[in-house]
Enzyme design. Sequence first.
Site: not given
Length: 327
Positions: A111, A203, A208, A211-212
Site C-alpha cells: 500500500h 511543522g 526525515s 518519519k516521512g
Amino acid sequence: AWFSANSSILDAAAAYRSRMLRPMLACCKLYVSEGRSSAVLRAVEQAARRHHPAVALVNTFADDAYNRVGYTLVSRLPHPVAPATPLRRAVFGMVEAALGAIDLGAHAGAHPRLGAVDHVCFHPLAGAALRDVAALAAAVAADIGDGLQVPTYLYGAAHREGRTLAAIRRQLGYFRPQSNAEWHGPLPVTAEATTLPVAPDAGPDAASASKGVLVLGATAWVDNYNVPVRTADVEAVRRVARRVSERGGGLRSVQAMGLAHGDGGAEVACNLLDPGSVGAEEVQGMVERLAGEEGLAVGEGYFTDFSQEKIVELYMEKSAQAERSRI
C-alpha cells in the site's frame, strides 16, 4: 396570537434542549505504516487506551499485505466545542507512539504511504458539524507539526481552500507507480532529510527518512471498500481501478487504486466519498464488469470499517459499559 407566539417559543426551547442533550460525536480514523509488529501496535493502542473511557477505540483493521493498520476512535465533543478535548490528546499520543516506534526507511508493503503515520482524518457523527471537527483537525495538525516536528498537510474542511486528500497526495508522489508489489514510497530513505515539493501547513519544511510526512483532514463520512481480483497482473488491475474512479471517467465520488494484495492476488481499493449516492453495490458491479473485460475473476468486496451508524452504536455501548463499571 398569544398562544401562537408562546407555542413558537416553547418549540424553540424544546429544540434547543434536544440539541444540547443529543451527543455530539467526533470520529477519527488513523492509519499507521505498520501491520506486522505486535510490539509497535501495542504501543500505539496503549496510547489510545490511556484516554478510555472518554475516547473509545471502536475498530482496528490490520492488513498484513499492506503492512498497515487503521484505527477508528470516537469521542464526545463538548458544548460548546473547545479545542482541548480527550480525542485531541488521544490522537496526538497515538501519533507520538507510532513515530517513536516505526522507521519508515525500513518499511515495505503493497500500500502507498507518505509517513510512518500516513493519514489521519476526522469525521463528524451524531449531532456534530463538519466545522467542529475541522477546528479539531487543525489543532491536532499544529500539535503534531510543531510538537513532533513532522511536516503535516491539511485537507478537506481543515484546509483554508478545501484542498482534497487526492490532490495533496498527488503533489507529494503518493500515486507514483512501483515496479513491483512492494511499495517503497516517493521520499528517498537514504537522505537525512528531504526537502518537500509543497510547503506543509505545520511543522518543518523537510521530512526525515524515518518519519516521512503526515496528511490530516476533516471531511464528511467516507466508506472504504476493497474488491479482490484473482490475478498477479497488478497493471491490469490498475487499468480497472482507473476506469472505476471518477478521475478516470467512472463512478462519481469514487477514488480507486489497483494494488497487489497477498501472494498472487490484487485488489481495487476504493474510497467512496459520497456513499449515500454511490455505494458498494455500484462499485462491485463495475469492477466485475471491467475485470471481466480483462479476463479476470473477481471476489466479493469488503469494507475496512463499520458503517457510521454501527460506529455510533458501538460507542454508545462502550460508554454505557464504562458508566456501569463506575457504579
